[in-house]
Design an enzyme around this catalytic site. Sequence first.
Site, PDB file in Angstrom:
ATOM      1  N   LYS A   1       0.807  -1.221   0.000  1.00  0.00           N
ATOM      2  CA  LYS A   1       0.000   0.000   0.000  1.00  0.00           C
ATOM      3  C   LYS A   1       0.842   1.274   0.000  1.00  0.00           C
ATOM      4  CE  LYS A   1      -4.101  -1.910  -0.095  1.00  0.00           C
ATOM      5  NZ  LYS A   1      -4.990  -1.767  -1.260  1.00  0.00           N
TER       6      LYS A   1
ATOM      7  N   SER B   1      -2.738 -13.317   3.689  1.00  0.00           N
ATOM      8  CA  SER B   1      -3.261 -13.210   2.324  1.00  0.00           C
ATOM      9  C   SER B   1      -2.237 -13.695   1.295  1.00  0.00           C
ATOM     10  CB  SER B   1      -3.700 -11.786   2.013  1.00  0.00           C
ATOM     11  OG  SER B   1      -2.609 -10.918   2.078  1.00  0.00           O
TER      12      SER B   1
END
Lengths: 312, 97
Positions: free
Chosen positions: A42, A256
């Site tokens: 991010k 993830s």
Amino acid sequence: MRFGDISQAIGNTPLVGLPRLSPDGYTLYLKLEGENPTGSVKDRVAKYLIEQAERYGQLQPGQRVLEPTSGNTGIGLAALCKVKGYPLTCVMPENTSEERTQLLTMFGVDIVFSPANEGSNGSVRLAQQFAADDPTVFMPFQYGNPANALAHYETTGPEIIADLPDVAAFVAGLGTGGSVTGVGKRLKAWNPHVRIFAAEPEYGDLVYGLRNLDEGYVPEVLDQEVLDSRIKVDSLKALTWTRRLAEEEGIFAGVSTGASLEVAARVCKRLPEGSDVVAMSPDGGWKYLSTGAYAPGNVEEIATSISGTLWA
Amino acid sequence: MPLVRIPTVLRKHTDGAAKVEADGATVGEVFDQLVARHPGLGDDLFADGQVRGFINVYVDDEDIRYVSGLDTPVEDDTEVAIMPAVAGGAELPSVGR
């Protein structure tokens, strides 16, 4: 590598082979986005959200930035806003982990809590309301901002092509859709035969239980046309692959990452033998230690206990 | 017979059952039989003959939009999962510790 400040040290992450986890006849590679300055993919998105807004005059010096997030995007924005001189407000559910609150507070972020039982949708609603009431704030809104996918089109994708020109397939988790959309479009522009797969997290009933089907959400950033398929991965499979990654390849990643590896291994047999497949690892495992995901014990029991948390 | 997983919000139509058997050679046929037995599901699952946009249907974990839609073939041991679309992000509320 030498940089003037933290905002320039984003990207150019390692692409690491996984010889011990690759199915016979194929090679899996992992793009280690946890190597970014605040520890996640991010950082790339935060940089593009802010710098595109600066470029197009949507963000003035010293203007307040507002974003609904308590996760990696919030942390990336916090570091960037700190060095660029923008005050930042994050709207997040009141049951967010203490680690995150402390980290954001340390970066000087103003935190507004939304009701726990409304989840992330509640934060989005509250943030949108604030933005509507106060035109002096700038809300980048990663779910709907094309700068999110552009970050991957202009940086992550080209890095993969430079390191592995013969890449046959790319797998990333499905969150905002920015990674699969941006990287996917770039790789397909390079070679139309590259296949793009999304790994979709499948949670326990606890997460879906309260959701009304009419309140579903398909992020605007996601271009479903770029996907060759979308495969769901439950907590047990994601956790099993995440732990194997640490045990067999010495890589400590967030849960993830395991979901994308499960899909990467599954789709190999759809590709010609000898193919190279890249999976994205959005972050390291550090921020998830308190969930117990890496604790000793029965993996099935641990998977059940984390299936009620949003691990992707 | 294929097994269909029903999300919590739709279990009011299946007497609370989380998994329901329904026969058919394709997802569409399975859904037809499912709706015939549990009529309430029809309106919640379909709009204009299509699966509603915020509902994802998976056959052996794969989204049927990328296989053959409602014509996706199913076998006796296939799991058909109906799931509400969930927005992503990286929230990690401390639940279920």
